[in-house]
Scaffold this active site. Structure first.
Site, PDB file in Angstrom:
ATOM      1  N   ASN A   1      67.549  80.677 -55.327  1.00 18.45           N
ATOM      2  CA  ASN A   1      66.780  80.475 -54.931  1.00 18.45           C
ATOM      3  C   ASN A   1      66.465  81.388 -52.225  1.00 18.45           C
ATOM      4  OD1 ASN A   1      65.949  76.937 -55.334  1.00 18.45           O
ATOM      5  ND2 ASN A   1      65.345  78.876 -55.641  1.00 18.45           N
TER       6      ASN A   1
ATOM      7  N   ASP B   1      61.451  70.280 -60.117  1.00 18.23           N
ATOM      8  CA  ASP B   1      60.273  71.750 -59.707  1.00 18.23           C
ATOM      9  C   ASP B   1      58.595  71.667 -59.536  1.00 18.23           C
ATOM     10  OD1 ASP B   1      60.100  74.033 -60.139  1.00 18.23           O
ATOM     11  OD2 ASP B   1      59.708  74.348 -61.848  1.00 18.23           O
TER      12      ASP B   1
END
Ligand code: FPP
Length: 246
Positions: A69, A21
């Site tokens: 996503n 991330d």
């Protein structure tokens, strides 16, 4: 600090899972578009795989693209898919040189066809490797996986192949995408966020969670080594008391 020398080889995690991330924030800090952050993240992928193989970890699973996503801007999704294709194509030689096998988990058939093709080719071309397995979680989420397992088990019960009473942890495990791997002992998330974001929900029941204050593109071999050394200092009780472990 030389973290590698701090690692106890007799207490290695067999499986390390990573939530990569912070690519977007890293790019922003460098005054660049988000996609530049993703591209820079490839180096961290390489470093992580090599460091894990060097110390003797057997499985590394990277959360590369979640089922959620797809909700990102189309431009970013397309760029991530293109990056995946070019990275897979470019890394096969290095994977083979390092004796690393590539695997993937997730709803792979619903990836763009070019991506799926490149992925299956890379998996096929590295399947003989034995030192470590690098697993890409693509179009993956823990809830998607558990829902699938429930559907499969329900169908088997309905067909009379198994009895409801036979449903236990082991049977659920067998219907997960990770059925051939041990559960991750260690889950790392970079970027300072402290959440699991629908990653390996069933498998991390007893994982040690480590949240690192670095954006993914800055993650290096020494960070992986430090994470493993930190994991080794944790007391894993699996529901028992500290005294029972002595
Ligand atoms: C999270 O950062 C990262 C991703 C969703 C993609 C991870 C992909 C890579 C590291 C690219 C290469 C990987 C492979 C396996 C080829 P973010 O975009 O959520 O960052 P932010 O939270 O700062 O916005």
């Amino acid at each position: 600090m030389d973290w590698k020398s701090q690692i106890d080889k007799s207490k290695l995690p067999k499986h390390v899972a990573v939530i990569m991330d912070g690519n977007g924030r890293w790019a922003k800090e460098h005054g660049m578009p988000r996609v530049f952050g993703h591209r820079s993240g490839v180096k961290a992928v390489r470093e992580t795989a090599e460091a894990a193989a060097e110390i003797g970890v057997e499985y590394v699973t990277l959360y590369a693209f979640s089922t959620e996503n797809w909700n990102r801007p189309k431009f970013e999704v397309d760029a991530l898919m293109t990056l995946l294709v070019s990275t897979l194509r470019g890394e096969i030689r290095t994977l083979n040189k390092n004796n690393i096998r590539l695997e993937a988990i997730g709803d792979l058939k619903n990836l763009p066809s070019k991506c799926y093709k490149e992925l299956t080719e890379a998996i096929e071309k590295t399947k003989q490797n034995t030192r470590m397995t690098l697993v890409l979680a693509l179009n993956y989420s823990g809830r998607w996986e558990i829902t699938n397992a429930v559907k499969q088990i329900a169908a088997e019960v309905k067909a009379g192949n198994i009895d409801e009473a036979e449903i236990n942890n082991e049977l659920v495990n067998k219907h997960l995408t990770t059925s051939n791997m041990p559960d991750p002992e260690l889950l790392i998330r970079t970027s300072g966020e402290s959440r699991v974001s629908n990653f390996l929900l069933w498998q991390i029941a007893y994982s040690e969670l480590l949240f690192i204050d670095k954006y993914w593109p800055d993650f290096r071999k020494s960070d992986l080594n430090e994470a493993v050394a930190t994991y080794q200092k944790r007391e894993r009780r699996f529901g028992k008391t500290s005294d029972q472990l002595k």
